[in-house]
Design an enzyme around this catalytic site. Sequence first.
Site, PDB file in Angstrom:
ATOM      1  CG  HIS A  39      -5.363   4.208   1.584  1.00  6.03           C
ATOM      2  ND1 HIS A  39      -5.415   2.850   1.011  1.00  6.03           N
ATOM      3  CD2 HIS A  39      -6.480   3.964   2.047  1.00  6.03           C
ATOM      4  CE1 HIS A  39      -5.788   1.380   0.738  1.00  6.03           C
ATOM      5  NE2 HIS A  39      -7.352   2.804   1.089  1.00  6.03           N
ATOM      6  CB  SER A  42      -9.698   0.944   1.340  1.00  4.71           C
ATOM      7  OG  SER A  42      -9.035   0.897  -0.416  1.00  4.71           O
ATOM      8  CG  ASP A  70      -2.279   1.341   0.977  1.00  6.12           C
ATOM      9  OD1 ASP A  70      -1.914   1.910   0.752  1.00  6.12           O
ATOM     10  OD2 ASP A  70      -3.472   0.015   0.810  1.00  6.12           O
TER      11      ASP A  70
END
Length: 820
Positions: A252, A422, A217
């Site tokens: 994230h 996600s 990521d």
Amino acid sequence: MTLVGLWSQLVIASAAFYYAPSGAIEFDSVHDVVGIQTSRTCLEGYLVDAGLSTSAAESLWGEYHLVSEPYFGKLHLSALEQRCPYTKRLAVYRRFPNGSYYISDGLLRVRFNPRTSFARITSILDEVNAKGGKPIHRSNIVKVEAISPADALRLTRELMMVPEVQWAVPDLIYKKKRMWVPNDPWLSVQWHHDLIGAKAAWDLEKGKPEAIVAIIDSGVDMTHPDLRGKLVAPYDSLENDEDPSPGGSDAHGSACAGVVGAIGDNGEGIVGVCPGCSLMPIRIMSENGWGRYGADADAIRWAVDNGAQVLSNSWGHPEPIEIPANLEDAVLYAGNYARGGKGALLLFASGNDNRENFDYELASHPLVVSVGATTFRDTREGYSNYGPELDLVAPSASVTTDIQGEAGYNSGDYSLGFGGTSAAAPVASGVAGLMVSANLDLTREELYTILTSTADPLEEHNQSFHERVGHGRVNALRAVQAASGLTVCEPSFEDCSNLTDDDCDGLIDSEDGHCAPEIVGIGIPCMHDFQCGMSASCLGDGWGFPDGYCTTTCDQSTCPEGSICGDFRGNSVCFEGCETRDDCREGYDCLASASSETVCLPSCTVLGCNPGERCNEATGDCYHDGPGIPGAACRSSLECAMDGWCLREERFGIQGGFCGVMCDESHGCPTDFECVKMRYVSFCLEVCEEASNCREGFTCHPTEDDLSVGLCWESCITAGCEEGETCNTHGLCGDDIPPNIYKEANEAKEGAPLGPVQACSCDLTTVCDGDCSCDPECTDESGCSATGQPMLPLLMLLWLAFRRCVHRKKGDRGEKTVFS
């Protein structure tokens, strides 16, 4: 011969069952462990002298122990009995072939008829060759001991034939079912754990360090207290170094890592689905989402070459695109050849576009597990991508780790608003980590089969496979049972009154979210929708409701008793009714609603206002009225008039910022401004005829309906144009011209019908040739730019950008999106 004696001859001594009110309770004898009753000190001394590890013996309590049979055969037991004279071998059973242990030390509890004399009780026990008969607390229940632990079940059956006996049960030793409940403060709002049966799964497997889940990521906060100490083989495939710390505020990857495997029971924040698993942080994109195809492929290879069995990926392309060859090779390598041929399990978020994925996309690859998202109501999220290649769905976990401090999603160490596919993919990846922990020898194919076959079919798509939800919503408990070789629970719809876990999530009746009431209460505090009930919602701080406010949609007759249907931003919702401020909770006042009825609402009369704001005591709202007219440049909302909202340049990319005054049918714009709907919100834009009517950096854009009327918005000199268009000297894209030039040109035609006027566009490919006086090479060389995004349509995406729905990642051959 007495009746008891006759019965004893008829009973098969080897039968392992006793009678309960519901019928016979059957057991299987166990041979993989040995039950021992002896002194702990004596047992440990013997194990040490025999060259065995003391860890081979599990101490239950006091003198009761379980020893694994490979460490303790009959010869060892005989030797132990000689060394420790009071040693007793216990009888060990299971209810199912791989179930929990039930241990008999020979003790029973027997309830006699209250009128049975002590002499008669003694006589009965003598007839069945049992010892004891001591009453418990002066009741008609007595303690009884069989001649041996193995004889206890037979003895209960024999006593059940005696007329004076009401019941007889073996006093079995068993392990209480305690769902592992960590002391992490945010656990109570991590609703996805209950939905997938994670707490019940943790009783079987919490995760092992040997099970490694790669987080491919945007990087991971390497020093986060809920992640520190469990991160292995870190790598930045974008920068080609071993520091995958995130750039700037891009949280994230840190959020994904927390969902998978945040440390449990450490008194910090949250707990991940696989709290005992190791995490491998791999960074493949910059803070703004830029990266390379090569970095993606390198990340996958690095992960499997360094021992990862599970690869969690919450990113993809913003539009359907074929998989690059190097990435295809990396996927094949990981899926087919990693782990000495066992293969690694690759999981990808399906995407948040509410569309069917094409079979050539990365998430549709045969060796990829495509994961969609579900809600706390156990239904598919409306945005979740679907299709024949979708494998399963998982809850869109919202509470997770953030970058520490001011960076990241929030000014703190944790985020309460993560989501999308996600968040779903890391939930499924965490379950896969638990499965690997339970059995490190499972192949990729076996992991995939277990993960999909143990998923729960959703009620709305109750079948083995449906393209909207794949094989169903992941179930951690059933997956771990299967991976461990245990009997797998078969789910059914939760009956909320039968004292049974019907749907295999480890929760019974009222503990189960499926048994939650439709509405818990109107106006009660909340952080998430699930805390309000199955059909209710939480209006949080972001909507102006301190500590949250539970409500539900309504018409005039559908609100629960004591609440009133009112208007909130164009929607009819229920508010808590009141007569005085004392009827409302702290921070709320009793104010008149649109229907003139009084309801509890957040109010500045109680909470006050921020510096620079004033309180409207009638509405309870704080407001500001700065000098900036709608559309003016700004750095904070206090600079904007009419309670406007400052769209700051650093967040929304509008040069100088923009005072956005929202409008609708009941709240119009001032004179010389027009209300323009832009996706989910409408703003007042200034009406203009020429660029000089607009602020610096803005120009006058012709409206689609009337080319003689314009609206002020950012010039393409800074905002750019769509691909294929160039920015002309008016600051407009392509052939667009300001309204004043349009009107002048048409007036010059002496009454000819109005028609389009060709604008002179910037030609950035030639040198100054004098043929076009408006070419930038001939005039202002800094006045044109042929790259960027469209202008007015750009604002339509601002609301989505504000909610962090989509972040883009551009590579050397295409863009990618992280699905939060």
